[in-house]
Design an enzyme around this catalytic site. Sequence first.
Site, mmCIF file in Angstrom:
data_model
loop_
_atom_site.group_PDB
_atom_site.id
_atom_site.type_symbol
_atom_site.label_atom_id
_atom_site.label_comp_id
_atom_site.label_asym_id
_atom_site.label_seq_id
_atom_site.Cartn_x
_atom_site.Cartn_y
_atom_site.Cartn_z
ATOM 1 N N LYS A 126 -1.340 2.407 -4.737
ATOM 2 C CA LYS A 126 -1.748 2.232 -5.967
ATOM 3 C C LYS A 126 -2.605 0.950 -6.400
ATOM 4 O O LYS A 126 -2.939 0.739 -7.477
ATOM 5 C CB LYS A 126 -0.533 1.483 -6.838
ATOM 6 C CG LYS A 126 0.534 2.673 -6.957
ATOM 7 C CD LYS A 126 -0.038 3.951 -7.923
ATOM 8 C CE LYS A 126 0.762 5.317 -7.940
ATOM 9 N NZ LYS A 126 0.084 6.309 -8.354
ATOM 10 N N PRO A 177 0.855 -1.228 -0.027
ATOM 11 C CA PRO A 177 -0.021 0.157 -0.249
ATOM 12 C C PRO A 177 0.726 1.304 0.076
ATOM 13 O O PRO A 177 0.352 2.444 0.009
ATOM 14 C CB PRO A 177 -0.802 -0.050 1.405
ATOM 15 C CG PRO A 177 0.023 -1.099 2.186
ATOM 16 C CD PRO A 177 0.691 -1.889 1.164
ATOM 17 N N TYR A 187 3.285 8.989 -8.502
ATOM 18 C CA TYR A 187 2.304 9.079 -7.417
ATOM 19 C C TYR A 187 0.970 9.675 -7.979
ATOM 20 O O TYR A 187 -0.111 9.067 -7.588
ATOM 21 C CB TYR A 187 2.866 10.244 -6.370
ATOM 22 C CG TYR A 187 2.114 10.078 -4.773
ATOM 23 C CD1 TYR A 187 1.212 10.619 -4.729
ATOM 24 C CD2 TYR A 187 2.502 9.073 -3.901
ATOM 25 C CE1 TYR A 187 0.508 10.437 -3.657
ATOM 26 C CE2 TYR A 187 1.914 9.001 -3.089
ATOM 27 C CZ TYR A 187 0.737 9.404 -2.604
ATOM 28 O OH TYR A 187 0.226 9.722 -1.491
HETATM 29 C C1 PHB Z 1 -4.376 5.852 3.393
HETATM 30 O O1 PHB Z 1 -5.043 4.627 3.790
HETATM 31 O O2 PHB Z 1 -5.131 6.844 3.655
HETATM 32 C C2 PHB Z 1 -3.196 5.731 2.755
HETATM 33 C C3 PHB Z 1 -2.609 4.552 2.488
HETATM 34 C C4 PHB Z 1 -1.462 4.315 1.726
HETATM 35 C C5 PHB Z 1 -1.004 5.658 1.068
HETATM 36 C C6 PHB Z 1 -1.761 6.777 1.189
HETATM 37 C C7 PHB Z 1 -2.922 6.789 2.033
HETATM 38 O O3 PHB Z 1 0.218 5.416 0.401
#
Ligand code: PHB
Length: 395
Positions: free
Chosen positions: A302, A298, A390
């Site tokens: 993505k 995570p 990103y």
């Molecule tokens: C989120 O759950 O807000 C989240 C998770 C992984 C990321 C960014 C945000 O890279």
Amino acid sequence: MAVTDQSETQVVIIGGGPSGLLLSQLLHTRGIDSIVLERKTKDYVLGRIRAGVLERGLVDLMHEAGVADRMQSEGLVHDGTLISYGDKMFRISFGELTGHSVLVYGQTEVTRDLYAARETADGKIVFEVEDVTIQGADTDAPFVTYRTDDAEHRVDCAFIAGCDGFHGVSRQTIPSEVRREYEKVYPFGWLGVLSRTPPVNHELIYANSERGFALCSMRNEQLSRYYIQCDITDRPEDWSDDAFWAELKRRIPADQADKLVTGPTIEKSIAPLRSFVTEPMRWGRLFLCGDAAHIVPPTGAKGLNTAASDVHYLYNGLRQFYENDDPAGLDAYSQKALARVWKAERFSWWFSSLMHRYPDQTTFDHKMQVAELEFLRSSRSAQQAMAENYVGLPY
Ligand code: PHB
Ligand code: APR
């Protein structure tokens, strides 16, 4: 058990997560009929807490599907992100480097909006289905059988979209001698919490600390989402709220830790980290979308966004087939989807390798991480490359 109910549709969609629902809603806008078969209940699906950063491509798809109103009004436009290592912190400016931003809006909300749209359109969604079986995917007359309560159902169709996630039935339907699978399992997990507290910063903070990775994120101005890297053997009950907050504070820069507002966690869970891709993403009339075909750690947010590009390619391939009697889009689906999937896998692997502490990491490995972070902090071209990935590579 004898089939007691037989029906037909153009596209059977297995899985009522974001991939399946987005595909069904997009097909609906072009008058292409589908049915969504979901193993769980709607509440169970909506109870899953997942990431919350939408690339521009997914935002555009939600507009195309006619389900963008709440996302636009409640989503938070983020024009950059913060990266820290030790007490150093720098910003990657998406807008200046790419001309684009991302939208912070929970996946749960995306799914909720898609369910509402399907229900408004009287879309066919069957919950709590059991024993879904794909038949004849490699023929011109595929069909799907499934069971509910005590009835056996058969749906004849032209195409099947396997949107049933990593543990679904679709990928397994492709013969093992046809499938090629690629996997990397990371030696740590993410412990995540939700708290009804204001986010520590108005932008996300990705933190590399000697104690491990941490991420400060949010859902809105009064709902924060925090993660810390943890051992793969940890369980949520091993971590009290106090222990979580104390550890998070140790991993982010002191000036951020000083202003962190803590509070009771309203959700606490641990996710394992894995990179996974299956090839091909098509077998005859069966097309895999989203987590059914690929998984990313995570770190780069993505997962949903790569499911979205799969849905974009499959939706347009089906449109081309039905509106122009042209199979070219469907024939190109697997190759086109995988080209973008692998770039998302690379970015997610790179960002995870940069930001986490690995149990077997040597002092040299750590020096490489610091050198890469220093390069990212000082090089506009390095920051541009990171920002382009990103905000989302083009579809
Ligand atoms: C989120 O759950 O807000 C989240 C998770 C992984 C990321 C960014 C945000 O890279
Ligand atoms: N029959 C019917 N439904 C099934 C079956 C089955 N055999 N197996 C799984 N499902 C359902 C699951 O209950 C789930 O609701 O398929 C759905 C798959 O949804 P997701 O796992 O959310 O996958 P996807 O829709 O591709 O969304 C990808 O979700 O998991 C996150 O990080 C991931 O953000 C990414 C996004």
